[in-house]
Motif scaffolding. Structure first.
Motif, PDB file in Angstrom:
ATOM      1  N   PRO A   2       0.870  -1.147   0.127  1.00 35.70           N
ATOM      2  CA  PRO A   2      -0.136  -0.004   0.104  1.00 35.70           C
ATOM      3  C   PRO A   2       1.011   1.244   0.051  1.00 35.70           C
ATOM      4  CG  PRO A   2      -0.061  -1.140   2.249  1.00 35.70           C
ATOM      5  CD  PRO A   2       0.744  -1.880   1.066  1.00 35.70           C
ATOM      6  N   SER A   3       0.077   2.351  -0.455  1.00 40.73           N
ATOM      7  CA  SER A   3       0.913   3.538  -0.655  1.00 40.73           C
ATOM      8  C   SER A   3       0.216   4.791   0.154  1.00 40.73           C
ATOM      9  CB  SER A   3       1.086   4.088  -1.990  1.00 40.73           C
ATOM     10  OG  SER A   3       0.050   4.145  -2.594  1.00 40.73           O
ATOM     11  N   ALA A   4       0.747   5.643   0.476  1.00 43.59           N
ATOM     12  CA  ALA A   4       0.014   6.814   1.094  1.00 43.59           C
ATOM     13  C   ALA A   4      -0.039   8.027   0.545  1.00 43.59           C
ATOM     14  CB  ALA A   4       0.790   6.807   2.601  1.00 43.59           C
ATOM     15  N   ALA A   5      -0.732   8.974   0.646  1.00 40.35           N
ATOM     16  CA  ALA A   5      -0.877  10.189   0.254  1.00 40.35           C
ATOM     17  C   ALA A   5      -0.784  11.484   1.392  1.00 40.35           C
ATOM     18  CB  ALA A   5      -2.127  10.358  -0.778  1.00 40.35           C
ATOM     19  N   GLN A   6      -0.319  12.449   1.197  1.00 43.10           N
ATOM     20  CA  GLN A   6      -0.162  13.595   2.236  1.00 43.10           C
ATOM     21  C   GLN A   6      -1.704  14.578   1.523  1.00 43.10           C
ATOM     22  OE1 GLN A   6       1.426  14.380   4.836  1.00 43.10           O
ATOM     23  NE2 GLN A   6       1.941  12.259   4.443  1.00 43.10           N
ATOM     24  N   ILE A   7      -2.398  14.871   2.612  1.00 45.45           N
ATOM     25  CA  ILE A   7      -3.966  15.426   2.306  1.00 45.45           C
ATOM     26  C   ILE A   7      -4.071  16.478   3.261  1.00 45.45           C
ATOM     27  CG2 ILE A   7      -6.409  15.046   1.951  1.00 45.45           C
ATOM     28  CD1 ILE A   7      -5.734  12.177   1.140  1.00 45.45           C
ATOM     29  N   LEU A  26      -5.773   0.081  -3.480  1.00 47.95           N
ATOM     30  CA  LEU A  26      -5.047  -0.186  -4.557  1.00 47.95           C
ATOM     31  C   LEU A  26      -6.021   0.018  -5.830  1.00 47.95           C
ATOM     32  CD1 LEU A  26      -3.589  -3.928  -3.768  1.00 47.95           C
ATOM     33  CD2 LEU A  26      -2.397  -1.703  -4.063  1.00 47.95           C
ATOM     34  N   SER A  27      -7.168   0.229  -5.488  1.00 52.09           N
ATOM     35  CA  SER A  27      -8.282   0.258  -6.653  1.00 52.09           C
ATOM     36  C   SER A  27      -8.168   1.809  -7.157  1.00 52.09           C
ATOM     37  CB  SER A  27      -9.675  -0.233  -6.284  1.00 52.09           C
ATOM     38  OG  SER A  27      -9.849   0.873  -4.681  1.00 52.09           O
ATOM     39  N   MET A  28      -7.621   2.702  -6.131  1.00 53.31           N
ATOM     40  CA  MET A  28      -7.678   4.182  -6.335  1.00 53.31           C
ATOM     41  C   MET A  28      -6.191   4.490  -6.813  1.00 53.31           C
ATOM     42  SD  MET A  28      -9.890   5.621  -3.222  1.00 53.31           S
ATOM     43  CE  MET A  28     -11.633   5.039  -3.175  1.00 53.31           C
ATOM     44  N   GLU A  29      -5.339   3.876  -6.834  1.00 50.04           N
ATOM     45  CA  GLU A  29      -3.941   4.059  -7.038  1.00 50.04           C
ATOM     46  C   GLU A  29      -3.564   4.981  -8.525  1.00 50.04           C
ATOM     47  OE1 GLU A  29      -1.496   0.741  -6.906  1.00 50.04           O
ATOM     48  OE2 GLU A  29      -0.787   1.392  -4.692  1.00 50.04           O
ATOM     49  N   ALA A  55       0.616  15.485  -1.823  1.00 45.25           N
ATOM     50  CA  ALA A  55       1.825  15.008  -2.361  1.00 45.25           C
ATOM     51  C   ALA A  55       1.317  13.245  -2.275  1.00 45.25           C
ATOM     52  CB  ALA A  55       2.757  14.891  -1.275  1.00 45.25           C
ATOM     53  N   TYR A  56       1.847  12.645  -3.669  1.00 46.59           N
ATOM     54  CA  TYR A  56       1.519  11.235  -3.645  1.00 46.59           C
ATOM     55  C   TYR A  56       2.421  11.043  -4.838  1.00 46.59           C
ATOM     56  CZ  TYR A  56      -0.475   6.956  -4.998  1.00 46.59           C
ATOM     57  OH  TYR A  56      -0.678   5.667  -5.033  1.00 46.59           O
ATOM     58  N   PRO A  57       3.201   9.722  -4.571  1.00 43.84           N
ATOM     59  CA  PRO A  57       3.289   8.918  -3.235  1.00 43.84           C
ATOM     60  C   PRO A  57       4.093   9.581  -2.193  1.00 43.84           C
ATOM     61  CG  PRO A  57       4.618   7.955  -4.962  1.00 43.84           C
ATOM     62  CD  PRO A  57       4.134   9.115  -5.482  1.00 43.84           C
ATOM     63  N   ALA A  58       3.810   9.363  -0.907  1.00 45.78           N
ATOM     64  CA  ALA A  58       4.280   9.841   0.432  1.00 45.78           C
ATOM     65  C   ALA A  58       4.798   8.437   1.019  1.00 45.78           C
ATOM     66  CB  ALA A  58       3.606  10.743   0.979  1.00 45.78           C
TER      67      ALA A  58
END
Length: 91
Positions: A2-7, A26-29, A55-58
């Protein structure tokens, strides 16, 4: 993995001048990128809030992260230039 985003939360009811980390399913990557508007659960009550991906990916933080629940639109609503202007104005 899994990856993360800064929001940054847009409609937060109190001043919060920072980004929060959220997991990107994963469905939204393929839909998540800087400038995209998303819906995320916020706070202990998991209230649905609107935010903008800055920011993505974070990096994944050490603690548990909540997942992004929805992506609005077909692409970024804020261009890289507008995101940079927002950062400048914040400073």
């Amino acid at each position: 993995m899994p990856s993360a985003a800064q929001i940054h939360i847009i409609d937060i009811p109190y001043p919060a001048d920072r980004a929060y980390s959220y997991l990107v399913p994963l469905s939204m990557e393929n839909s998540v990128e800087p400038g995209v508007i998303v819906e995320v659960p916020f706070g202990k009550s998991n209230r649905r809030m609107t935010g903008v991906v800055t920011a993505y990916p974070a990096e994944l933080p050490g603690q548990d992260c909540k997942p992004v629940t929805q992506v609005f639109g077909d692409g970024p609503m804020l261009s890289p230039d507008l995101l940079e202007l927002c950062r400048f104005l914040k400073e």
